[in-house]
Write an enzyme that holds these catalytic residues in place. Structure first.
Site, short mmCIF file in Angstrom:
data_model
loop_
_atom_site.label_atom_id
_atom_site.label_comp_id
_atom_site.label_asym_id
_atom_site.label_seq_id
_atom_site.Cartn_x
_atom_site.Cartn_y
_atom_site.Cartn_z
N LYS A 70 0.94 -1.20 0.05
CA LYS A 70 0.02 -0.04 -0.19
C LYS A 70 1.01 1.23 -0.18
O LYS A 70 1.52 1.53 1.02
CB LYS A 70 -0.74 -0.11 1.32
CG LYS A 70 -1.81 -1.12 1.27
CD LYS A 70 -2.62 -1.24 2.85
CE LYS A 70 -3.67 -2.27 2.68
NZ LYS A 70 -4.93 -2.37 2.08
N ARG A 92 -9.88 -11.77 1.28
CA ARG A 92 -10.74 -12.77 0.23
C ARG A 92 -10.05 -14.10 0.23
O ARG A 92 -10.84 -15.14 0.34
CB ARG A 92 -11.22 -12.35 -1.00
CG ARG A 92 -10.08 -12.25 -2.00
CD ARG A 92 -10.31 -11.55 -3.14
NE ARG A 92 -10.80 -9.95 -2.90
CZ ARG A 92 -10.86 -9.10 -3.65
NH1 ARG A 92 -11.34 -9.08 -4.80
NH2 ARG A 92 -11.20 -7.86 -3.17
#
Length: 586
Positions: free
Chosen positions: A367, A444
């Site tokens: 990030k 996920r």
């Protein structure tokens, strides 16, 4: 052909436990099919000579920054429902919830509302005069506290409700405003009364009293565990709210039970908030698992805990989850709590699955840049906080007729030579293969194996919660969670629960045609499908790991789990989950 590779452990692996190291090797095995005729066996140089260094590094890692949360006792508020005349109630502050309509005055500048007229009469007209001077009109968010002689209470507070309201969120907001006013006035005892309560049904009165109590507990809460001792002591020395009387909404055992329920749920919301507020150097996967075990031991008559190690997860073929965990020095902990009622038949089996990334660096797709929010990525376990908070509340409430499984695949998403790389292929526990095209879509991947595990518990319904996508925040903003489900029945149940909790949800489409963007040339699927419709494709990904016979819902709470303005967690999701479980209880 068999190739044996003997290697010394590189420095980045010295901090990993033996069981964790073995779990990371499974990441690489998933890239080869047995039919390829090639087998790789790995031999690692002995660890004995490095044991001292390993232990020292482990101890340092476990207490990075030497930070430990202080043991802060939350103020215990005694709630009571009373039928006492507002002029006779004795205490520090009488708080009156008023709408804009309640503030209407006649041609003589006197209140028309009967409650306000009575209080104003006892104060010799000073309340009407002061409210005009303060320009208080009853708008939502307005409040004024006045010290006026003539009442049994030392102060009278007017709290604005805006337009005539009936939603739990508005009355919870009233409770929060009362808590804020009590802090400012340093009040020990408060009474709350509505200026207009005529015509309310008994059920409405129960709901309003419960919402006010919840709001007061949540409004009074401050997380001071990580502040210096001098700062914490200065706050604790101030007078704190100890009792709240709710006037004019009835009395009796049913209402007292509702107030106790509000306290139980609110304390669980506070617990969830504090989990999310805890920094990643304190709340590691092991620490999160310890908190889960603590809940089970506190309510051992109805809750049991099973914490799976990396090796046990490997035996269950959780390659997707272990792939994410592989880079971190802190080993993964797979959390499974199970609630069973103390007696009676079980009519429904439910699972609550929470994303439990105690920190998310993004992995090799790190990030970076403005808006990446890496500084608050401790919140990436917000789904697990909601699930464990619900477990705590249900352990206290003990609903009959329902079995509930609380499941969290907890780990960190870090960067190291043992970590998954873009392009790697992971194999989930249901045998499906996933090409990792973005290591920052890791949540996920952990949920995939958690959902398969949940289905294997024989449940009828699953709700998973995750801070899954920024796309959902873009779509719905910071206050609303997105709901994805193919089941209209399940959607109806959760929306009905949210109407009671006051939390905001919006149903989003599961557009099957978008699955085309999730197809891989070399595996069953990729883990991201691009920026467009990102929250939808993420939900479609999760759907691949749920048994078709099980009713399933995905909740993306990336927005409402965090209050950016105050820089603290909200505890979002706990209240709705508890209400949903109770709806499924007999």
């Amino acid at each position: 052909m068999v190739v044996t590779i003997v290697a010394s452990l590189p420095s980045f692996l010295l901090a990993s436990s033996v069981s964790h190291a073995s779990s990371t090797s499974s990441l690489f095995f998933t890239r080869l099919r047995p039919s390829a005729g090639l087998r790789l066996s790995f031999a690692v140089a002995p660890l004995c000579s490095r044991r001292a260094k390993f232990m020292a590094h482990s101890i340092a890692s476990a207490n990075l920054g030497l930070t430990q949360p202080a043991n802060v006792e939350h103020p215990k508020i005694a709630f009571a429902a009373k039928e006492v005349d507002v002029g006779e109630w004795k205490g520090d502050m009488l708080a009156v919830g008023v709408t804009e309509k309640d503030m209407t005055k006649d041609e003589n500048s006197k209140f028309e509302n009967s409650i306000l007229k009575k209080i104003d009469g006892l104060l010799g007209g000073l309340l009407a005069e002061a409210s005009s001077e303060e320009d208080f009109t009853g708008k939502s968010g307005q409040s004024t506290v006045l010290r006026l002689p003539g009442l049994g209470s030392k102060r009278v507070g007017l709290i604005g409700l805006g337009q005539p309201v009936s939603s739990p969120a508005a009355f919870r907001g009233l409770g929060e405003s009362v808590a804020a006013a009590a802090k400012t006035a340093q009040a020990n005892s408060v009474a709350v009364v509505l200026a207009s309560s005529e015509g309310l049904s008994n059920e409405s009165k129960l709901g309003i009293a419960s919402a006010i109590a919840s709001g007061t507990v949540l409004g009074i809460h401050e997380d001071n565990r990580y502040k210096s001792e001098s700062e914490s002591k200065s706050k604790s020395k101030k007078p704190q709210l100890k009792s709240v009387d709710i006037l004019g909404l009835g009395t009796g055992p049913e209402l007292e039970k509702k107030l106790k329920y509000a306290e139980d749920v609110s304390s669980a919301v506070v617990f969830g908030r504090e989990l999310v507020n805890s920094p990643a150097n304190v709340l590691t996967p092991a620490a999160l698992a310890a908190e889960a075990s603590k809940i089970a031991s506190s309510y051992s008559d109805v809750l049991s805990a099973n914490i799976l190690t990396a090796e046990q997860c490997k035996e269950l073929k959780m390659g997707s989850y272990l792939g994410v965990a592989a880079a971190s020095d802190n080993p993964p902990h797979f959390i499974h709590l199970c609630y069973k009622p103390p007696s009676g038949p079980i009519k429904a089996k439910l699972a609550l699955v929470g994303k439990g990334l105690t920190f998310d660096s993004g992995g090799y797709n790190i990030k970076t840049g403005p808006g990446c929010s890496i500084d608050v990525m401790k919140i990436d376990m917000g789904g697990s906080a909601a699930v464990l908070g619900a477990a705590k509340a249900l352990g206290q409430i003990k609903p009959p007729g329902v079995e509930v499984h609380f499941i969290v695949a907890s780990c960190e998403n870090m960067i190291s030579g043992t970590g998954m790389r873009p392009g790697d292929i992971l194999t989930a526990s249901n045998g499906k293969t996933i090409e990792v095209n973005n290591t920052d879509a890791e949540g996920r991947l952990t949920l995939a194996d958690a959902l398969v595990y949940a289905c294997n518990q024989g449940v009828d319904k699953i709700v998973d919660l995750a801070t899954l996508t920024g796309a959902c925040i873009v779509a719905l903003g910071p206050s609303i969670a997105g709901i994805f489900t193919p089941s209209d029945e399940l959607a109806k149940e959760v929306f009905e629960a949210s109407e009671i909790s006051g939390e905001k949800f919006w149903r989003m489409p599961l557009e099957e045609s978008y699955w085309e963007t999730m197809k891989s040339g070399v595996a069953d699927m990729v883990n991201t499908g691009g920026r467009q419709g990102g929250a939808i494709t993420a939900a479609l990904f999760l759907k691949q790991f749920v048994d078709e016979k099980v009713q399933w819902m995905h909740i993306d709470l990336a927005g409402p789990v965090w209050n950016e303005k105050k820089r603290v967690a909200t505890g979002f999701g706990v209240s709705t989950l508890v209400e949903w479980v109770l709806k499924n209880s007999s």
